[in-house]
Design a protein around this motif. Structure first.
Motif, PDB file in Angstrom:
ATOM      1  N   GLU A  11     -29.090  -2.872 -28.987  1.00 52.49           N
ATOM      2  CA  GLU A  11     -30.480  -2.847 -28.514  1.00 52.49           C
ATOM      3  C   GLU A  11     -31.441  -3.562 -29.468  1.00 52.49           C
ATOM      4  O   GLU A  11     -32.284  -4.368 -29.058  1.00 52.49           O
ATOM      5  CB  GLU A  11     -30.907  -1.389 -28.332  1.00 52.49           C
ATOM      6  CG  GLU A  11     -32.083  -1.185 -27.423  1.00 52.49           C
ATOM      7  CD  GLU A  11     -31.793  -1.570 -25.980  1.00 52.49           C
ATOM      8  OE1 GLU A  11     -32.690  -2.172 -25.380  1.00 52.49           O
ATOM      9  OE2 GLU A  11     -30.694  -1.302 -25.474  1.00 52.49           O
ATOM     10  N   GLU A  12     -31.313  -3.280 -30.760  1.00 53.66           N
ATOM     11  CA  GLU A  12     -32.204  -3.870 -31.768  1.00 53.66           C
ATOM     12  C   GLU A  12     -32.039  -5.386 -31.839  1.00 53.66           C
ATOM     13  O   GLU A  12     -33.015  -6.131 -31.897  1.00 53.66           O
ATOM     14  CB  GLU A  12     -31.919  -3.233 -33.129  1.00 53.66           C
ATOM     15  CG  GLU A  12     -32.822  -3.696 -34.226  1.00 53.66           C
ATOM     16  CD  GLU A  12     -32.491  -3.027 -35.561  1.00 53.66           C
ATOM     17  OE1 GLU A  12     -32.938  -3.564 -36.583  1.00 53.66           O
ATOM     18  OE2 GLU A  12     -31.780  -2.007 -35.578  1.00 53.66           O
ATOM     19  N   THR A  13     -30.797  -5.851 -31.836  1.00 56.47           N
ATOM     20  CA  THR A  13     -30.530  -7.290 -31.896  1.00 56.47           C
ATOM     21  C   THR A  13     -31.023  -7.989 -30.644  1.00 56.47           C
ATOM     22  O   THR A  13     -31.599  -9.080 -30.710  1.00 56.47           O
ATOM     23  CB  THR A  13     -29.025  -7.542 -32.110  1.00 56.47           C
ATOM     24  OG1 THR A  13     -28.601  -6.854 -33.271  1.00 56.47           O
ATOM     25  CG2 THR A  13     -28.722  -9.014 -32.249  1.00 56.47           C
ATOM     26  N   PHE A  14     -30.823  -7.360 -29.505  1.00 53.62           N
ATOM     27  CA  PHE A  14     -31.296  -7.948 -28.243  1.00 53.62           C
ATOM     28  C   PHE A  14     -32.818  -8.059 -28.236  1.00 53.62           C
ATOM     29  O   PHE A  14     -33.370  -9.090 -27.820  1.00 53.62           O
ATOM     30  CB  PHE A  14     -30.807  -7.108 -27.059  1.00 53.62           C
ATOM     31  CG  PHE A  14     -31.153  -7.694 -25.733  1.00 53.62           C
ATOM     32  CD1 PHE A  14     -30.513  -8.835 -25.268  1.00 53.62           C
ATOM     33  CD2 PHE A  14     -32.131  -7.107 -24.937  1.00 53.62           C
ATOM     34  CE1 PHE A  14     -30.844  -9.389 -24.042  1.00 53.62           C
ATOM     35  CE2 PHE A  14     -32.461  -7.658 -23.711  1.00 53.62           C
ATOM     36  CZ  PHE A  14     -31.816  -8.798 -23.253  1.00 53.62           C
ATOM     37  N   ALA A  15     -33.501  -7.053 -28.719  1.00 51.51           N
ATOM     38  CA  ALA A  15     -34.965  -7.091 -28.779  1.00 51.51           C
ATOM     39  C   ALA A  15     -35.424  -8.210 -29.715  1.00 51.51           C
ATOM     40  O   ALA A  15     -36.375  -8.946 -29.405  1.00 51.51           O
ATOM     41  CB  ALA A  15     -35.510  -5.739 -29.240  1.00 51.51           C
ATOM     42  N   PHE A  16     -34.752  -8.346 -30.848  1.00 43.10           N
ATOM     43  CA  PHE A  16     -35.087  -9.422 -31.783  1.00 43.10           C
ATOM     44  C   PHE A  16     -34.879 -10.780 -31.127  1.00 43.10           C
ATOM     45  O   PHE A  16     -35.728 -11.667 -31.226  1.00 43.10           O
ATOM     46  CB  PHE A  16     -34.242  -9.303 -33.053  1.00 43.10           C
ATOM     47  CG  PHE A  16     -34.449 -10.435 -34.010  1.00 43.10           C
ATOM     48  CD1 PHE A  16     -35.588 -10.512 -34.791  1.00 43.10           C
ATOM     49  CD2 PHE A  16     -33.503 -11.450 -34.123  1.00 43.10           C
ATOM     50  CE1 PHE A  16     -35.797 -11.573 -35.671  1.00 43.10           C
ATOM     51  CE2 PHE A  16     -33.694 -12.510 -34.989  1.00 43.10           C
ATOM     52  CZ  PHE A  16     -34.841 -12.569 -35.769  1.00 43.10           C
ATOM     53  N   LEU A  17     -33.757 -10.965 -30.455  1.00 42.03           N
ATOM     54  CA  LEU A  17     -33.473 -12.229 -29.779  1.00 42.03           C
ATOM     55  C   LEU A  17     -34.570 -12.551 -28.767  1.00 42.03           C
ATOM     56  O   LEU A  17     -35.053 -13.684 -28.702  1.00 42.03           O
ATOM     57  CB  LEU A  17     -32.102 -12.175 -29.089  1.00 42.03           C
ATOM     58  CG  LEU A  17     -31.679 -13.410 -28.306  1.00 42.03           C
ATOM     59  CD1 LEU A  17     -31.586 -14.625 -29.212  1.00 42.03           C
ATOM     60  CD2 LEU A  17     -30.358 -13.154 -27.596  1.00 42.03           C
ATOM     61  N   ASN A  18     -34.976 -11.585 -28.011  1.00 43.43           N
ATOM     62  CA  ASN A  18     -36.036 -11.805 -27.035  1.00 43.43           C
ATOM     63  C   ASN A  18     -37.347 -12.178 -27.714  1.00 43.43           C
ATOM     64  O   ASN A  18     -38.099 -13.015 -27.208  1.00 43.43           O
ATOM     65  CB  ASN A  18     -36.240 -10.576 -26.162  1.00 43.43           C
ATOM     66  CG  ASN A  18     -35.197 -10.491 -25.069  1.00 43.43           C
ATOM     67  OD1 ASN A  18     -34.637 -11.491 -24.646  1.00 43.43           O
ATOM     68  ND2 ASN A  18     -34.931  -9.284 -24.617  1.00 43.43           N
ATOM     69  N   ASP A  19     -37.624 -11.587 -28.860  1.00 46.00           N
ATOM     70  CA  ASP A  19     -38.869 -11.885 -29.577  1.00 46.00           C
ATOM     71  C   ASP A  19     -38.891 -13.313 -30.130  1.00 46.00           C
ATOM     72  O   ASP A  19     -39.910 -13.988 -30.057  1.00 46.00           O
ATOM     73  CB  ASP A  19     -39.075 -10.908 -30.742  1.00 46.00           C
ATOM     74  CG  ASP A  19     -39.479  -9.532 -30.280  1.00 46.00           C
ATOM     75  OD1 ASP A  19     -39.900  -9.377 -29.104  1.00 46.00           O
ATOM     76  OD2 ASP A  19     -39.376  -8.583 -31.095  1.00 46.00           O
ATOM     77  N   VAL A  20     -37.775 -13.748 -30.700  1.00 47.32           N
ATOM     78  CA  VAL A  20     -37.769 -15.036 -31.398  1.00 47.32           C
ATOM     79  C   VAL A  20     -37.340 -16.216 -30.534  1.00 47.32           C
ATOM     80  O   VAL A  20     -37.640 -17.361 -30.871  1.00 47.32           O
ATOM     81  CB  VAL A  20     -36.872 -14.997 -32.673  1.00 47.32           C
ATOM     82  CG1 VAL A  20     -37.426 -14.010 -33.662  1.00 47.32           C
ATOM     83  CG2 VAL A  20     -35.433 -14.717 -32.323  1.00 47.32           C
ATOM     84  N   ALA A  21     -36.672 -15.954 -29.438  1.00 44.26           N
ATOM     85  CA  ALA A  21     -36.108 -17.046 -28.646  1.00 44.26           C
ATOM     86  C   ALA A  21     -37.043 -17.549 -27.560  1.00 44.26           C
ATOM     87  O   ALA A  21     -36.695 -18.489 -26.847  1.00 44.26           O
ATOM     88  CB  ALA A  21     -34.793 -16.602 -28.026  1.00 44.26           C
ATOM     89  N   SER A  22     -38.187 -16.964 -27.431  1.00 46.20           N
ATOM     90  CA  SER A  22     -39.120 -17.334 -26.356  1.00 46.20           C
ATOM     91  C   SER A  22     -38.424 -17.179 -25.013  1.00 46.20           C
ATOM     92  O   SER A  22     -37.810 -16.156 -24.750  1.00 46.20           O
ATOM     93  CB  SER A  22     -39.641 -18.759 -26.545  1.00 46.20           C
ATOM     94  OG  SER A  22     -40.288 -18.879 -27.783  1.00 46.20           O
ATOM     95  N   SER A  23     -38.469 -18.213 -24.218  1.00 46.95           N
ATOM     96  CA  SER A  23     -37.899 -18.102 -22.876  1.00 46.95           C
ATOM     97  C   SER A  23     -36.485 -18.654 -22.760  1.00 46.95           C
ATOM     98  O   SER A  23     -35.888 -18.593 -21.697  1.00 46.95           O
ATOM     99  CB  SER A  23     -38.803 -18.829 -21.877  1.00 46.95           C
ATOM    100  OG  SER A  23     -38.859 -20.198 -22.218  1.00 46.95           O
TER     101      SER A  23
END
Length: 76
Positions: A11-23
């Protein structure tokens, strides 16, 4: 050519990916993996260069060949 891959993230890694990867998560992950590949290749080259520098037999052989570099050539 591109390939589809399914990965599992916590969950934490997925949230980070969503934050930094834009769209574009795929482009972001692809960029990270390319950078890691470059880092890995650079580390392998450094290791090979270090091993070469420490190989006394190889260094002696280089010195023998070094003397032939200017064979027959004048200093201009």
């Amino acid at each position: 050519m591109t390939h589809r891959v399914t990965i599992t993230l916590d969950e934490e890694t997925f949230a980070f990916l969503n934050d930094v990867a834009s769209s574009n998560r795929s482009a972001y992950v692809n960029q990270l993996l390319k950078q890691e590949r470059r880092n890995s290749l650079q580390a392998a080259l450094r290791k090979a260069n270090q091993e070469e520098a420490e190989d006394t037999n190889y260094q002696e052989e280089l010195q023998v060949w070094e003397s032939t570099l200017k064979d027959g050539l004048s200093d201009v």
